[in-house]
Motif scaffolding. Structure first.
Motif, PDB file in Angstrom:
ATOM      1  N   LEU A  14       0.830  -1.197   0.000  1.00 29.58           N
ATOM      2  CA  LEU A  14       0.000   0.000   0.000  1.00 29.58           C
ATOM      3  C   LEU A  14       0.868   1.252   0.000  1.00 29.58           C
ATOM      4  O   LEU A  14       0.590   2.222  -0.724  1.00 29.58           O
ATOM      5  CB  LEU A  14      -0.934   0.001   1.213  1.00 29.58           C
ATOM      6  CG  LEU A  14      -2.083  -1.007   1.181  1.00 29.58           C
ATOM      7  CD1 LEU A  14      -2.786  -1.051   2.532  1.00 29.58           C
ATOM      8  CD2 LEU A  14      -3.079  -0.668   0.075  1.00 29.58           C
ATOM      9  N   ALA A  19      -0.851   4.712  -1.155  1.00 25.90           N
ATOM     10  CA  ALA A  19      -2.210   4.666  -0.603  1.00 25.90           C
ATOM     11  C   ALA A  19      -2.312   5.635   0.570  1.00 25.90           C
ATOM     12  O   ALA A  19      -1.303   6.064   1.139  1.00 25.90           O
ATOM     13  CB  ALA A  19      -2.532   3.248  -0.144  1.00 25.90           C
ATOM     14  N   THR A  20      -3.530   5.975   0.944  1.00 25.94           N
ATOM     15  CA  THR A  20      -3.739   6.917   2.029  1.00 25.94           C
ATOM     16  C   THR A  20      -3.192   6.351   3.342  1.00 25.94           C
ATOM     17  O   THR A  20      -3.206   5.144   3.579  1.00 25.94           O
ATOM     18  CB  THR A  20      -5.230   7.231   2.202  1.00 25.94           C
ATOM     19  OG1 THR A  20      -5.945   5.999   2.362  1.00 25.94           O
ATOM     20  CG2 THR A  20      -5.763   7.975   0.992  1.00 25.94           C
ATOM     21  N   TYR A  22      -4.256   6.362   6.396  1.00 28.51           N
ATOM     22  CA  TYR A  22      -5.130   5.634   7.331  1.00 28.51           C
ATOM     23  C   TYR A  22      -5.286   4.172   6.916  1.00 28.51           C
ATOM     24  O   TYR A  22      -5.436   3.281   7.773  1.00 28.51           O
ATOM     25  CB  TYR A  22      -6.490   6.321   7.454  1.00 28.51           C
ATOM     26  CG  TYR A  22      -7.471   6.017   6.347  1.00 28.51           C
ATOM     27  CD1 TYR A  22      -8.352   4.941   6.445  1.00 28.51           C
ATOM     28  CD2 TYR A  22      -7.526   6.800   5.200  1.00 28.51           C
ATOM     29  CE1 TYR A  22      -9.250   4.649   5.428  1.00 28.51           C
ATOM     30  CE2 TYR A  22      -8.419   6.524   4.181  1.00 28.51           C
ATOM     31  CZ  TYR A  22      -9.284   5.446   4.297  1.00 28.51           C
ATOM     32  OH  TYR A  22     -10.162   5.160   3.291  1.00 28.51           O
ATOM     33  N   ARG A  23      -5.268   3.877   5.615  1.00 33.42           N
ATOM     34  CA  ARG A  23      -5.366   2.490   5.161  1.00 33.42           C
ATOM     35  C   ARG A  23      -4.135   1.706   5.591  1.00 33.42           C
ATOM     36  O   ARG A  23      -4.228   0.570   6.058  1.00 33.42           O
ATOM     37  CB  ARG A  23      -5.501   2.426   3.638  1.00 33.42           C
ATOM     38  CG  ARG A  23      -6.846   2.861   3.098  1.00 33.42           C
ATOM     39  CD  ARG A  23      -6.868   2.758   1.591  1.00 33.42           C
ATOM     40  NE  ARG A  23      -6.753   1.371   1.126  1.00 33.42           N
ATOM     41  CZ  ARG A  23      -6.440   1.033  -0.113  1.00 33.42           C
ATOM     42  NH1 ARG A  23      -6.170   1.986  -1.013  1.00 33.42           N
ATOM     43  NH2 ARG A  23      -6.372  -0.233  -0.472  1.00 33.42           N
ATOM     44  N   ALA A  26      -3.807   0.927   9.545  1.00 36.97           N
ATOM     45  CA  ALA A  26      -4.620  -0.167  10.077  1.00 36.97           C
ATOM     46  C   ALA A  26      -3.856  -1.486  10.053  1.00 36.97           C
ATOM     47  O   ALA A  26      -3.902  -2.269  11.020  1.00 36.97           O
ATOM     48  CB  ALA A  26      -5.909  -0.300   9.267  1.00 36.97           C
ATOM     49  N   ARG A  60     -11.286  -6.070   8.628  1.00 39.24           N
ATOM     50  CA  ARG A  60     -10.458  -6.433   7.474  1.00 39.24           C
ATOM     51  C   ARG A  60      -9.146  -7.073   7.911  1.00 39.24           C
ATOM     52  O   ARG A  60      -8.713  -8.075   7.324  1.00 39.24           O
ATOM     53  CB  ARG A  60     -10.188  -5.208   6.607  1.00 39.24           C
ATOM     54  CG  ARG A  60      -9.195  -5.463   5.475  1.00 39.24           C
ATOM     55  CD  ARG A  60      -9.252  -4.437   4.385  1.00 39.24           C
ATOM     56  NE  ARG A  60     -10.377  -4.691   3.492  1.00 39.24           N
ATOM     57  CZ  ARG A  60     -10.611  -3.993   2.381  1.00 39.24           C
ATOM     58  NH1 ARG A  60      -9.822  -2.995   2.059  1.00 39.24           N
ATOM     59  NH2 ARG A  60     -11.643  -4.278   1.617  1.00 39.24           N
ATOM     60  N   THR A  61      -8.500  -6.512   8.921  1.00 38.73           N
ATOM     61  CA  THR A  61      -7.231  -7.093   9.370  1.00 38.73           C
ATOM     62  C   THR A  61      -7.469  -8.444  10.035  1.00 38.73           C
ATOM     63  O   THR A  61      -6.642  -9.354   9.928  1.00 38.73           O
ATOM     64  CB  THR A  61      -6.499  -6.132  10.325  1.00 38.73           C
ATOM     65  OG1 THR A  61      -7.365  -5.750  11.398  1.00 38.73           O
ATOM     66  CG2 THR A  61      -6.046  -4.881   9.593  1.00 38.73           C
ATOM     67  N   TYR A  76      -6.762 -10.425   0.298  1.00 36.76           N
ATOM     68  CA  TYR A  76      -6.427  -9.016   0.084  1.00 36.76           C
ATOM     69  C   TYR A  76      -4.966  -8.874  -0.333  1.00 36.76           C
ATOM     70  O   TYR A  76      -4.639  -8.106  -1.251  1.00 36.76           O
ATOM     71  CB  TYR A  76      -6.697  -8.220   1.364  1.00 36.76           C
ATOM     72  CG  TYR A  76      -6.587  -6.720   1.194  1.00 36.76           C
ATOM     73  CD1 TYR A  76      -7.235  -6.055   0.164  1.00 36.76           C
ATOM     74  CD2 TYR A  76      -5.826  -5.964   2.086  1.00 36.76           C
ATOM     75  CE1 TYR A  76      -7.147  -4.691   0.018  1.00 36.76           C
ATOM     76  CE2 TYR A  76      -5.724  -4.588   1.952  1.00 36.76           C
ATOM     77  CZ  TYR A  76      -6.391  -3.954   0.914  1.00 36.76           C
ATOM     78  OH  TYR A  76      -6.283  -2.591   0.772  1.00 36.76           O
TER      79      TYR A  76
END
Length: 335
Positions: A14, A19-20, A22-23, A26, A60-61, A76
């Motif tokens: 990411l 990627a941002t 905050y993504r 996490a 998700r994690t 993912y």
């Protein structure tokens, strides 16, 4: 695949794709939470369906952890790996990249980076680097949480402690030091003397009159503690963009050659600085070069291929690239 490995790899991919924050956070937070568990605890929590009760682990994690514990490649992660493989390949740079041993421009969360020093150093070592230079910002760049002299002294002690257990990898002590409007450097001289590598960069008054900017850059690269001139034009290629600073490049590069200050080939996708025309003029001037990622997250440490490709395209001799040198040779030059 261990859950921590899967979570860290997702965060890495990411970050590499910008990627941002905050993504990314996490997955790094979840990796830290699993890493802190006792042996077998993650598997027991999967069985008890209590993973999401752990602070730092969300839906998700948790799914990534469950799939890894079950012995599968998390879906993912598999998608991200396929996206990375399908991205347009960087043309060229392979030969120079094979010779790269380090990176002179790396940030941590002590200034405006997104990850702890430990994570940045560990990732650099995993990528095969023998060394990297920690170069958080200097005090005047308050928007980037530049390090006061007191905080920089604290950071130097942290680096010493980490290096005690990291051999043969070495994290070198550095700074990205602001070039002030008169060409002086933004840190106490006695502290600069304690550093291994000093990257000097302009972050303010980027549209200064060309004659004044030339004098400013010349003064900075001739400073006895300046080792690398960072992203020399200050341009930005993405978002709202920012034009190149104007200065007499031939005079500045001649000063770099005379002083032994390397010109950075900045690998950030939004910088790619200097532009090719200036890079070729720097080659003609006989300067040294540093192919640097200017990484603000672990995944960005993987950006050097783009800089190596531009270096090869513009005829940069590999023996003039300081990031191909051993740590001992680099320290002898910078010292």
């Amino acid at each position: 695949m261990e859950p921590v490995t899967a979570l860290r790899r997702i965060a890495f991919l990411l970050e590499r794709s910008q990627a941002t924050t905050y993504r990314v956070k996490a997955f790094r937070t979840a990796a830290a939470a699993v890493d802190a568990m006792a042996a077998g605890e993650a598997a027991r929590r999967v069985e008890a369906k209590s993973l999401e009760r752990v602070p730092g682990i969300g839906p998700r994690t948790a799914e990534v952890i469950r799939e890894a514990v079950a012995g599968r490649v998390p879906g993912y992660l598999d998608r991200l790996e396929k996206e990375a493989a399908a991205a347009p390949a960087v043309e060229g740079g392979r030969d120079l990249l094979a010779r790269i041993r380090g990176d002179c421009h790396v940030h941590s969360d002590w200034s405006d980076g997104g990850s702890p020093i430990e994570e940045m150093g560990r990732t650099a070592a995993e990528l095969g680097h023998a060394w990297a230079v920690l170069t958080d910002h200097s005090p005047r760049l308050t928007v980037a949480r530049g390090l006061s002299p007191e905080r920089l002294r604290e950071q130097l002690a942290v680096v010493d402690r980490l290096n005690e257990s990291w051999a043969p990898f070495r994290l070198l002590k550095g700074i990205e030091c602001d070039i002030l409007s008169d060409g002086s450097l933004d840190q106490e001289p006695a502290l600069l003397d304690r550093l291994d590598v000093v990257v000097v960069s302009v972050h303010s008054e980027l549209r200064m009159d060309p004659a004044a900017m030339t004098r400013r850059l010349e003064a900075a690269v001739r400073h006895p503690r300046a080792d690398v001139l960072g992203h020399c034009t200050g341009r930005l290629l993405s978002g709202r963009g920012r034009p190149e600073s104007r200065f007499d490049a031939d005079r500045v590069f001649a000063a770099c050659a005379e002083a032994g200050t390397a010109v950075e080939i900045n690998c950030r996708p939004e910088r790619l600085d200097p532009p090719r025309a200036l890079l070729r003029r720097a080659v003609e001037a006989g300067v040294l070069f540093a192919v640097d990622t200017d990484a603000h997250a672990p995944g960005q440490l993987d950006w050097q291929r783009a800089g190596c490709a531009r270096a090869e395209e513009c005829g940069v001799p590999a023996d003039r690239v300081v990031t191909t040198w051993t740590a001992d040779r680099l320290l002898e030059w910078a010292g």
